[in-house]
Design a protein around this motif. Structure first.
Motif, mmCIF file in Angstrom:
data_model
loop_
_atom_site.group_PDB
_atom_site.id
_atom_site.type_symbol
_atom_site.label_atom_id
_atom_site.label_comp_id
_atom_site.label_asym_id
_atom_site.label_seq_id
_atom_site.Cartn_x
_atom_site.Cartn_y
_atom_site.Cartn_z
ATOM 1 N N GLU A 90 0.837 -1.198 0.000
ATOM 2 C CA GLU A 90 0.000 0.000 0.000
ATOM 3 C C GLU A 90 0.875 1.253 0.000
ATOM 4 O OE1 GLU A 90 -2.569 -0.287 3.357
ATOM 5 O OE2 GLU A 90 -3.705 -1.975 2.559
ATOM 6 N N GLY A 91 0.544 2.197 -0.861
ATOM 7 C CA GLY A 91 1.334 3.409 -0.983
ATOM 8 C C GLY A 91 2.495 3.285 -1.944
ATOM 9 N N GLN A 92 2.817 2.055 -2.353
ATOM 10 C CA GLN A 92 3.916 1.842 -3.297
ATOM 11 C C GLN A 92 3.421 1.454 -4.684
ATOM 12 O OE1 GLN A 92 7.266 -0.508 -1.697
ATOM 13 N NE2 GLN A 92 6.146 -0.597 0.246
ATOM 14 N N ALA A 93 2.237 0.887 -4.739
ATOM 15 C CA ALA A 93 1.663 0.470 -6.014
ATOM 16 C C ALA A 93 0.148 0.528 -5.908
ATOM 17 C CB ALA A 93 2.125 -0.936 -6.387
ATOM 18 N N LYS A 94 -0.505 0.619 -7.046
ATOM 19 C CA LYS A 94 -1.955 0.650 -7.089
ATOM 20 C C LYS A 94 -2.514 -0.766 -7.212
ATOM 21 C CE LYS A 94 -2.340 5.234 -9.233
ATOM 22 N NZ LYS A 94 -2.876 5.994 -10.393
ATOM 23 N N GLY A 95 -3.678 -0.974 -6.605
ATOM 24 C CA GLY A 95 -4.343 -2.253 -6.739
ATOM 25 C C GLY A 95 -4.827 -2.474 -8.161
ATOM 26 N N GLU A 96 -4.721 -3.698 -8.634
ATOM 27 C CA GLU A 96 -5.135 -4.045 -9.985
ATOM 28 C C GLU A 96 -5.792 -5.417 -9.986
ATOM 29 O OE1 GLU A 96 -1.949 -3.871 -12.789
ATOM 30 O OE2 GLU A 96 -1.285 -1.866 -12.192
ATOM 31 N N ALA A 97 -6.422 -5.741 -11.110
ATOM 32 C CA ALA A 97 -6.958 -7.090 -11.281
ATOM 33 C C ALA A 97 -5.841 -8.095 -11.096
ATOM 34 C CB ALA A 97 -7.582 -7.225 -12.670
ATOM 35 N N GLY A 98 -6.146 -9.175 -10.418
ATOM 36 C CA GLY A 98 -5.142 -10.194 -10.149
ATOM 37 C C GLY A 98 -4.618 -10.165 -8.739
ATOM 38 N N ASP A 99 -4.886 -9.071 -7.998
ATOM 39 C CA ASP A 99 -4.412 -8.975 -6.614
ATOM 40 C C ASP A 99 -5.134 -9.963 -5.703
ATOM 41 O OD1 ASP A 99 -2.482 -7.002 -7.010
ATOM 42 O OD2 ASP A 99 -3.937 -5.385 -6.796
ATOM 43 N N THR A 100 -6.421 -10.207 -5.969
ATOM 44 C CA THR A 100 -7.212 -11.132 -5.161
ATOM 45 C C THR A 100 -7.981 -12.055 -6.103
ATOM 46 O OG1 THR A 100 -7.491 -9.433 -3.449
ATOM 47 C CG2 THR A 100 -8.940 -11.348 -3.346
#
Length: 223
Positions: A90-100
């Motif tokens: 968190e704070g280093q990269a944005k959430g995207e499809a594939g994270d969960t």
């Protein structure tokens, strides 16, 4: 025989380090999660000759092989689930499809369908449609209420901030998966703050009355 990672959270990947003693197995994960492993050299303790890292794509069923290369007899399909990026990113990269990811499993020769979702932030129409009529669903049961970790003094984060839906409430999983003709519904990944873990608690009684199961240690499921 194999490991399929559904997210990159610590509790999903740290167990890999205890599997470093030379046993061969396939390590399957979305490219997003494999990238996280690549970023941390401690996971190099897994011999890549014996533990190949294999990329899976959502919506593309595959049959994982056993360590000797023979078919496993199991078809696996990964699908995107509402969630979030691993907390340490968190704070280093944005959430995207594939994270969960969620997983759908079935025998190659046909048979019961099983869905596994160890993390889920909310239930949407696409998820309800996928789970409708399933033989067996293992579903994220981390918390009973969204703020229970805060009220217990265990964390400053809500369940939603951690990417987990609550069991209770109008937006919770019990209400969200009601009426989908799922033969067996089982809560997994239950946090030790969740009162539904306690035999005889009002929360556990409500979950059981709604048709959910809370498994015992070592329990085996045959759909």
């Amino acid at each position: 025989a194999g490991v399929i990672l559904t997210n990159g959270e610590v509790d999903a990947v740290a167990g890999l380090l205890s599997l470093r003693e030379g046993q061969a197995f396939g390590l399957y994960a979305h490219a997003r999660v494999l990238d996280l492993l690549e970023m941390n050299p401690i996971f190099n303790v897994l011999d890549r000759q014996k533990v190949p890292r294999l990329t899976i794509q959502t919506g593309a069923p595959f049959e994982p092989a056993l360590p000797d290369g023979t078919p496993s007899g199991l078809v696996v399909e990964a699908f995107d689930v509402p969630g979030k990026i691993a907390w340490y990113m968190e704070g280093q990269a944005k959430g995207e499809a594939g994270d969960t990811l969620g997983l759908t499993l079935r025998p190659t020769l046909g048979g019961p369908t099983v869905h596994i979702l160890t993390a889920c932030a909310r239930i949407d129409d696409a998820l309800r449609a996928r789970l409708h009529g399933a033989d067996l669903v293992f579903f994220d049961g981390t918390l009973w209420t969204d703020d229970e970790m805060i009220r217990a003094g265990l964390s400053h984060k809500t369940g939603q901030a951690m990417g987990h839906i609550s069991m209770s409430g109008p937006d919770g999983s019990i209400a969200g998966l009601e009426g989908l003709d799922i033969a067996r519904k089982v809560f997994v990944h239950i946090n030790n703050s969740n009162p539904a873990l306690l035999p005889g608690s009002p929360e556990r009684d409500l979950a059981l009355a709604a048709g959910w199961e809370l498994p015992a240690t070592g329990q085996v499921f045959t759909p």
